[in-house]
Design an enzyme around this catalytic site. Structure first.
Site, short mmCIF file in Angstrom:
data_model
loop_
_atom_site.label_atom_id
_atom_site.label_comp_id
_atom_site.label_asym_id
_atom_site.label_seq_id
_atom_site.Cartn_x
_atom_site.Cartn_y
_atom_site.Cartn_z
CG ASP A 31 3.84 116.67 -97.66
OD1 ASP A 31 3.78 117.26 -96.57
OD2 ASP A 31 3.57 115.46 -97.81
CD GLU A 55 3.66 121.65 -95.80
OE1 GLU A 55 4.28 120.57 -95.88
OE2 GLU A 55 2.51 121.73 -95.34
CG ASP A 58 -1.93 124.72 -98.95
OD1 ASP A 58 -3.17 124.83 -98.98
OD2 ASP A 58 -1.34 123.90 -98.24
#
Length: 351
Positions: free
Chosen positions: A107, A137, A247
């Site tokens: 994130d 990310e 992901d």
């Protein structure tokens, strides 16, 4: 030229050659040549091999195997050679029987507590003694921080851009042979797949780390990216183990539309027992990093790992868990809005 007294008997020589081959994934001729040049001293032969490998790859960090003490900060880490690492017991001529893998969307696009959160990610990676790490990310700022905190890893980054994936390999445990970037040409989010070829002793690995297109409205592109990834898995040589994941933003109906996982591959969560306690990786009922309006709190299995074992020198998934379930001390934030995946791989070093 070595003195005759330094030449071992045939059985010992063959054992040393096999140990050299197992660590370096090379052939018998090179093993014998380097061992002879170093009077059959295995440690010195290995040190020369890896020194030469670094020069060929122009990678000044590959011999920086770091000693890390729980009482010392990263600034006090001591770089050591392969030979010193073997003497200290950090490295071994015996290839490991098990590897720990972590896959995690960290994130990086959320700036709230980002430095503390990234520090927490790094601590978990070290505490779990991870050998292979798939990160998604990652942003340029967190990449540099990760490199400084996890100096015991080789870091292979994805595309140049605002955010990307990165694959980490622990020095002295998993060795990179090659890497390539595969952009998803239809992506509007700059998504891509990072393909790293590596080995651990006799076990050959194809490591496919990706972050597929996000959100429900981009399902068609996500499925196209998944199909492209599955084609790569299907085209991989049978002698190689393929670990694919990250992901994936995946919904089960999208996987079904692709005909399921590639032949011979298994969902590692399913292979390890499909435990409900570790099923959901993006869980708004437990993770409070994101605000979610309304009473309904979604939970999804966006993050997945698939393993296709080789026909020989195979690896198998033996344990699947989650990491990052505790808030960072002194904050109200978890390390990420995603839980990280932790997978234990058992390696078969015998054909």
């Amino acid at each position: 030229m070595s003195d005759d007294e330094n030449i071992p008997d045939a059985a010992t020589a063959q054992r040393l050659i096999k140990e050299f081959e197992g660590v370096t994934n090379t052939n018998e001729a090179l093993a014998q040549q380097l061992l002879q040049e170093h009077d059959w001293n295995l440690n010195q032969a290995l040190d020369t091999f890896f020194t030469n490998k670094v020069k060929e790859q122009d990678h000044e960090m590959a011999l920086q195997i770091h000693l890390q003490s729980n009482q010392q900060s990263s600034s006090s880490q001591i770089p050591i050679s392969i030979e010193e690492g073997l003497k200290e017991g950090i490295l071994t001529t015996q290839a490991p029987e098990e590897l720990t893998v972590i896959s995690w969307n960290i994130d990086g696009l959320d700036v709230k507590n980002i430095r503390k959160r990234t520090k927490g990610v790094c601590k978990i990676i070290e505490d779990e003694k991870a050998d292979i790490v798939f990160l998604q990310e990652v942003i340029p700022e967190t990449l540099e921080y990760i490199k400084s905190k996890l100096s015991g890893f080789e870091v292979i980054r994805g595309i140049q851009g605002d955010y990307f994936v990165a694959t980490l390999l622990r020095w002295g445990r998993v060795y990179k042979d090659a890497s390539r970037l595969i952009p998803f040409t239809g992506s509007v989010m700059g998504r891509h797949l990072l393909h790293v070829e590596a080995h651990c002793g006799q076990v050959k690995l194809d490591l496919l780390n990706t972050h597929l297109e996000s959100t429900a409205e981009h399902a068609d592109e996500r499925v196209a990216q998944l199909k492209q990834s599955f084609r790569i898995i299907n085209n991989t040589a049978p002698a190689r183990n393929v670990l694919f994941g990250g992901d994936l933003n995946l919904r089960d109906k999208e996987l079904a539309s692709c005909g399921g996982a590639p032949d011979g591959s298994r969902d590692c969560w399913e292979q390890c027992g499909s435990r409900q306690a570790v099923r959901y990786t993006w869980d708004m009922t437990r993770n409070t990093n994101l605000e979610w309006a309304g009473k309904f709190k979604p939970k999804c299995r966006f993050d997945r790992l698939y393993l296709k074992p080789s026909r020989a020198f195979a690896c198998s998934a033996v344990h699947f868990g989650l990491v990052g379930l505790q808030k960072i001390h002194g904050t109200q934030s978890f390390p990420s809005d995603h839980w990280g995946l932790m997978l234990k791989l058992k390696l078969n070093q015998n054909s």
